[in-house]
Design a protein around this motif. Structure first.
Motif, mmCIF file in Angstrom:
data_model
loop_
_atom_site.group_PDB
_atom_site.id
_atom_site.type_symbol
_atom_site.label_atom_id
_atom_site.label_comp_id
_atom_site.label_asym_id
_atom_site.label_seq_id
_atom_site.Cartn_x
_atom_site.Cartn_y
_atom_site.Cartn_z
ATOM 1 N N THR A 20 4.343 11.758 -4.901
ATOM 2 C CA THR A 20 5.559 12.302 -5.517
ATOM 3 C C THR A 20 6.592 12.671 -4.461
ATOM 4 N N GLU A 21 6.160 13.334 -3.369
ATOM 5 C CA GLU A 21 7.087 13.704 -2.310
ATOM 6 C C GLU A 21 7.663 12.465 -1.633
ATOM 7 N N THR A 22 6.830 11.458 -1.453
ATOM 8 C CA THR A 22 7.309 10.212 -0.848
ATOM 9 C C THR A 22 8.374 9.572 -1.720
ATOM 10 N N ALA A 23 8.122 9.555 -3.029
ATOM 11 C CA ALA A 23 9.106 8.983 -3.945
ATOM 12 C C ALA A 23 10.436 9.727 -3.853
ATOM 13 N N ARG A 24 10.364 11.048 -3.734
ATOM 14 C CA ARG A 24 11.603 11.836 -3.651
ATOM 15 C C ARG A 24 12.340 11.532 -2.351
ATOM 16 N N HIS A 25 11.631 11.483 -1.223
ATOM 17 C CA HIS A 25 12.262 11.221 0.077
ATOM 18 C C HIS A 25 12.884 9.825 0.149
ATOM 19 N N MET A 26 12.231 8.856 -0.497
ATOM 20 C CA MET A 26 12.665 7.464 -0.361
ATOM 21 C C MET A 26 13.473 6.993 -1.558
ATOM 22 N N HIS A 27 13.820 7.956 -2.453
ATOM 23 C CA HIS A 27 14.657 7.648 -3.615
ATOM 24 C C HIS A 27 14.034 6.527 -4.460
ATOM 25 N N MET A 28 12.753 6.668 -4.727
ATOM 26 C CA MET A 28 12.008 5.712 -5.538
ATOM 27 C C MET A 28 11.296 6.477 -6.655
ATOM 28 N N SER A 29 10.755 5.723 -7.588
ATOM 29 C CA SER A 29 9.919 6.346 -8.619
ATOM 30 C C SER A 29 8.495 6.456 -8.091
ATOM 31 N N ALA A 30 7.765 7.432 -8.590
ATOM 32 C CA ALA A 30 6.376 7.610 -8.162
ATOM 33 C C ALA A 30 5.521 6.378 -8.465
ATOM 34 N N PRO A 31 5.663 5.737 -9.647
ATOM 35 C CA PRO A 31 4.879 4.515 -9.904
ATOM 36 C C PRO A 31 5.182 3.404 -8.888
ATOM 37 N N ALA A 32 6.475 3.293 -8.451
ATOM 38 C CA ALA A 32 6.819 2.267 -7.472
ATOM 39 C C ALA A 32 6.116 2.524 -6.146
ATOM 40 N N VAL A 33 6.005 3.780 -5.733
ATOM 41 C CA VAL A 33 5.288 4.132 -4.499
ATOM 42 C C VAL A 33 3.813 3.771 -4.648
ATOM 43 N N THR A 34 3.237 4.110 -5.787
ATOM 44 C CA THR A 34 1.824 3.801 -6.023
ATOM 45 C C THR A 34 1.584 2.297 -5.971
ATOM 46 N N ARG A 35 2.463 1.520 -6.598
ATOM 47 C CA ARG A 35 2.306 0.061 -6.598
ATOM 48 C C ARG A 35 2.425 -0.499 -5.180
ATOM 49 N N ALA A 36 3.356 0.055 -4.373
ATOM 50 C CA ALA A 36 3.547 -0.438 -3.008
ATOM 51 C C ALA A 36 2.298 -0.218 -2.167
ATOM 52 N N VAL A 37 1.705 0.961 -2.278
ATOM 53 C CA VAL A 37 0.495 1.250 -1.507
ATOM 54 C C VAL A 37 -0.659 0.384 -1.993
ATOM 55 N N ALA A 38 -0.772 0.198 -3.285
ATOM 56 C CA ALA A 38 -1.846 -0.641 -3.820
ATOM 57 C C ALA A 38 -1.689 -2.092 -3.354
ATOM 58 N N ALA A 39 -0.441 -2.583 -3.334
ATOM 59 C CA ALA A 39 -0.208 -3.954 -2.865
ATOM 60 C C ALA A 39 -0.568 -4.088 -1.385
ATOM 61 N N LEU A 40 -0.264 -3.054 -0.619
ATOM 62 C CA LEU A 40 -0.600 -3.086 0.804
ATOM 63 C C LEU A 40 -2.114 -3.089 0.995
ATOM 64 N N GLU A 41 -2.814 -2.302 0.222
ATOM 65 C CA GLU A 41 -4.273 -2.286 0.298
ATOM 66 C C GLU A 41 -4.852 -3.652 -0.061
ATOM 67 N N ASP A 42 -4.277 -4.297 -1.049
ATOM 68 C CA ASP A 42 -4.744 -5.633 -1.430
ATOM 69 C C ASP A 42 -4.509 -6.636 -0.297
ATOM 70 N N MET A 43 -3.350 -6.525 0.377
ATOM 71 C CA MET A 43 -3.026 -7.463 1.450
ATOM 72 C C MET A 43 -3.972 -7.328 2.625
ATOM 73 N N ILE A 44 -4.312 -6.101 3.010
ATOM 74 C CA ILE A 44 -5.151 -5.917 4.198
ATOM 75 C C ILE A 44 -6.634 -5.846 3.842
ATOM 76 N N GLY A 45 -6.959 -5.709 2.567
ATOM 77 C CA GLY A 45 -8.348 -5.708 2.142
ATOM 78 C C GLY A 45 -9.102 -4.442 2.473
ATOM 79 N N ALA A 46 -8.427 -3.307 2.427
ATOM 80 C CA ALA A 46 -9.096 -2.033 2.723
ATOM 81 C C ALA A 46 -8.397 -0.908 1.985
ATOM 82 N N ARG A 47 -9.169 0.126 1.623
ATOM 83 C CA ARG A 47 -8.589 1.314 1.011
ATOM 84 C C ARG A 47 -7.927 2.161 2.084
ATOM 85 N N LEU A 48 -6.717 2.635 1.808
ATOM 86 C CA LEU A 48 -5.979 3.439 2.782
ATOM 87 C C LEU A 48 -6.019 4.926 2.428
#
Length: 296
Positions: A20-48
């Motif tokens: 939530t704080e990340t979304a506020r700092h980066m002017h994004m929605s919380a779901p968009a932040v969650t999707r970005a991190v999930a996509a990154l985890e999928d790309m590198i093949g590891a939980r962050l």
């Protein structure tokens, strides 16, 4: 979303430990932040992150990846800043140093050319025959003759100079030409008391001759004038007598006994993030000095 942006989001989540704080700092929605991190985890093949309803904690893999992300993002930012800055307009005052005669003969014309190209710029030329502390004395660019100590500064080699023994054709006709360094003891010597002057003249093949000059002068210009006038021999850096050599007023002797030439470097402390005034002047001075036939 590209990987670079996803990495930025990941770093911010790691710092705030909150989607939530990340979304506020980066002017994004919380779901968009969650999707970005999930996509990154999928790309590198590891939980962050380990997510709970109350907290977000990095995994061991996430902690290792965080250091790499910060380094990569820093490199990208530096590269972008350097690329953007390459088109910036030079401004302010440019401070340049070189040895006295070299500066007057070869650096000053480049400075005036630079000022003609960038008419809003100003320049300060500091030509002295002593080591100058670049940082303490506020120097932007230095042209140095000789081998450089390790400093961490950016150094670009632009040429070489030789230490040469010379005299006028009239002198040699009257007194003969020295065949070896030892023969200098039988000739009249005018010597400079400049910063690098020494009574021991060193030559190739480990030959050394202790010189007792009949005439000592505090400037190289004076001993060169004396040699041109046919009074005696002197030893200087070959660029200093370039015009006299071309005019036939002086001749070099003992060339086969010369030590290896000394390098010439253009030096500045700013590295790749130098301001536009430094980068543009360095480009010009490097080009002009490398094209100078007297320095190569």
């Amino acid at each position: 979303m590209d990987r670079w942006q996803a990495m930025r989001i990941f770093v911010k989540v790691a710092e705030t430990e909150s989607f939530t704080e990340t979304a506020r700092h980066m002017h994004m929605s919380a779901p968009a932040v969650t999707r970005a991190v999930a996509a990154l985890e999928d790309m590198i093949g590891a939980r962050l992150f380990v997510r709970t309803t109350r907290s977000v904690k990095m995994t061991e893999a996430g902690a290792r990846y965080l250091d790499d992300c910060r380094r990569i993002l820093s490199d990208i930012a530096e590269a972008e800043a350097a690329a953007a800055g390459s088109y910036a307009t030079p401004s302010g005052t440019l401070a340049v140093t070189a040895s006295a005669l070299f500066g007057q003969m070869h650096v000053l014309p480049i400075i005036t050319e630079y000022l003609n190209t960038y008419p809003t710029m100003r320049a300060r030329a500091f030509f002295v025959d002593r080591p100058v502390n670049i940082v303490e004395e506020g120097i932007d660019v230095a042209v140095r003759i000789g081998h450089l100590p390790d400093s961490g500064f950016t150094a670009i080699k632009v040429g070489t100079v030789r230490r040469v023994v010379c005299g006028s054709p009239a002198y040699f006709e009257k007194h003969g030409v020295p065949a070896t360094p030892a023969d200098l003891r039988n000739h009249r010597i005018a010597a400079s008391t400049s910063a690098w002057a020494s009574p021991e003249w060193r030559f190739a093949r480990d030959q050394r001759v202790t010189i007792t000059p009949i005439l000592q002068c505090n400037t190289n210009e004076a001993v060169i004038a004396t040699a041109k006038g046919g009074w005696g021999l002197t030893r200087v850096l070959h660029y200093q007598i370039g015009p006299a050599l071309l005019a036939g007023d002086l001749e070099i002797v003992l060339a086969e006994y010369e030590e290896p030439p000394l390098p010439i470097h253009v030096l500045h402390p700013e590295g790749r993030h130098a301001p536009a005034k430094v980068r543009t002047f360095v480009d010009l001075v490097v080009s002009r000095l490398r094209a100078n036939r007297l320095l190569n």
